[in-house]
Design an enzyme around this catalytic site. Structure first.
Site, mmCIF file in Angstrom:
data_model
loop_
_atom_site.group_PDB
_atom_site.id
_atom_site.type_symbol
_atom_site.label_atom_id
_atom_site.label_comp_id
_atom_site.label_asym_id
_atom_site.label_seq_id
_atom_site.Cartn_x
_atom_site.Cartn_y
_atom_site.Cartn_z
ATOM 1 C CB CYS A 76 -0.996 -0.026 1.167
ATOM 2 S SG CYS A 76 -2.367 1.144 0.953
ATOM 3 C CE LYS A 92 -9.891 4.224 3.097
ATOM 4 N NZ LYS A 92 -10.106 4.073 4.555
ATOM 5 C CG HIS A 108 -4.057 -3.317 2.751
ATOM 6 N ND1 HIS A 108 -2.970 -3.126 3.575
ATOM 7 C CD2 HIS A 108 -4.445 -2.076 2.345
ATOM 8 C CE1 HIS A 108 -2.720 -1.834 3.691
ATOM 9 N NE2 HIS A 108 -3.595 -1.179 2.943
ATOM 10 C CD GLU A 138 -1.865 -6.411 4.589
ATOM 11 O OE1 GLU A 138 -1.867 -5.220 4.949
ATOM 12 O OE2 GLU A 138 -1.756 -6.759 3.380
ATOM 13 N NE ARG A 147 -10.072 4.568 10.663
ATOM 14 C CZ ARG A 147 -9.173 4.040 9.840
ATOM 15 N NH1 ARG A 147 -8.167 3.333 10.308
ATOM 16 N NH2 ARG A 147 -9.285 4.219 8.530
#
Length: 307
Positions: free
Chosen positions: A142, A163, A234, A236, A248
Site C-alpha cells: 500500500c 478513497k 492489502h 493480508e 472508524r
C-alpha cells in the site's frame, strides 16, 4: 514446495510451459536448506493487528521462517506502548549490519502527506537503500509500495477524488510470472487508500513490470528487476478489517462510502464476504518460495549480490 523429478522426464517441459514449478534432480541434489530470515518494517499504528495478519500469511510454507519486527526511531508511536516496542521490535541501528532473506514494508496512514514531510522519511529512505544490498527480496504494501516506487524509481503518487475502499477484481497480466503461479485469471484483493500509482508512470521505466491490474482500482501488483514486489492493496487484511475502518471513519464524521463489493448485498448491516484469502495465501507462499527461498544465498554474507 516443488515436485522433485528426473531431469529428462517428458512431463518436465510441459509443466514448466504451464508455469508450474518442478525441481529437477540435478538442482535438488545441490541445494542447501536453512531457515529463512524475514524482517518486517511495521509502519502501521495498529501494530498487533498488522503483526497477526502478516504472520498468518507467512505461516503457510513448510520451511522454517524466522521473523523479526523493525520500527523507525524517528517516529514515536501513539498507539503502541514503549514497553511493547522495546520487547518485540528492533531499531535500524540494531540490524543494519545483518542480512535478511526477505523484508516486508507495510503501509502507513500518511497518504495525504508529501513524502518528504513524513517525519521518518529520511530514515525510511536509508532503510530502503540498505535493503538493496542486505535483503534478497523486499515486498512493499500500500503506502509502502508508493514510497518505494517513488524513492527507487521516481514514480509519483496521485491523490484520488475519494478513497478507494473495498474488494476489487484484478486481472493477471503475466501468466509466466512465478509470483502469480497458480492464480486464476481473475482474483480479488482488498484496497484501502486515498492515492494511486498510474500505469503510464510505471510504463516509462523499463525495470518495472505490472503483473496485475483492476478496471476499478487500477494498478495492483508491480515487480521490479531488483526482485522488489509492490502491492497497492492489502492481501493480508482480515475479514473484518475494512468494516473496522468504515466504522472508524463514520465515528470520526468523515462520511465514508460503504466499501465496494465487501458486505453481503453491499449492506453494512450484513457480514463481509471473504473472497481473497485463497489467493492471499498463495501470493505470500509464492513470494517466500520463488522470490526468497529459490533465490537467496545459503551464506548470509552473500545476500544482496546475486538476488
Amino acid at each position: 514446495m516443488p515436485v522433485k523429478i528426473p531431469d529428462d522426464l517428458p512431463a518436465v517441459n510441459t509443466l514448466e510451459s504451464e508455469n508450474i514449478f518442478v525441481m529437477r534432480n540435478s538442482r535438488a541434489d545441490s541445494q542447501d536448506i536453512r531457515p529463512l530470515d524475514i524482517l518486517i518494517l511495521n509502519l502501521m499504528p495498529t501494530k498487533v493487528e498488522t503483526e497477526t495478519q502478516l504472520l498468518r500469511c507467512l505461516s503457510n510454507i513448510p520451511l522454517q521462517t524466522n521473523v523479526e519486527f523493525l520500527k523507525t526511531s524517528t517516529h514515536e508511536s501513539r498507539n503502541t506502548s514503549a514497553e511493547y516496542l522495546r520487547r518485540f521490535y528492533r531499531t535500524f541501528d540494531e540490524i543494519r549490519d545483518r542480512k535478511f532473506d526477505g523484508m516486508i514494508i507495510t503501509g502507513a496512514p500518511v497518504e495525504s502527506i508529501d513524502f518528504g514531510d513524513v517525519d521518518y522519511w529520511d530514515e525510511l529512505c536509508e532503510i530502503m537503500d540498505w535493503s538493496l544490498t542486505n535483503v534478497c527480496s523486499t515486498m512493499y504494501i500500500c503506502w509502502g509500495s508508493m514510497a518505494g516506487l517513488y524513492h527507487h524509481y521516481g514514480v509519483p503518487k496521485h491523490p484520488l477524488d475519494s478513497k478507494i475502499s473495498g474488494i476489487f477484481e484484478h486481472r493477471v497480466l503475466s501468466d509466466k510470472e512465478p509470483l502469480l503461479r497458480g492464480f486464476d485469471d481473475r482474483f480479488h484483493m482488498p484496497q484501502s487508500r486515498h492515492t494511486e500509482i498510474r500505469a503510464e508512470d510505471i510504463a516509462r521505466n523499463p525495470h518495472l513490470h505490472i503483473l496485475a491490474s483492476s478496471d476499478e482500482s487500477g494498478v495492483g501488483i508491480v515487480l521490479s528487476e531488483r526482485n522488489q514486489v509492490f502491492i497497492t492493496g492489502h492481501f493480508e487484511y482480515d475479514r473484518g478489517t475494512l468494516a473496522y475502518e468504515y466504522e472508524r471513519d463514520l465515528d470520526a464524521g468523515m462520511d465514508p462510502h460503504v466499501p465496494d463489493h465487501y458486505f453481503e448485498d453491499d449492506d453494512p448491516a450484513k457480514d463481509p464476504v471473504m473472497r481473497w484469502r485463497g489467493h492471499a495465501t498463495l501470493f505470500f507462499t509464492n513470494w517466500l518460495n520463488y522470490h526468497v527461498y529459490q533465490l537467496t544465498e545459503y551464506d548470509h554474507e552473500n545476500i544482496g549480490r546475486g538476488c
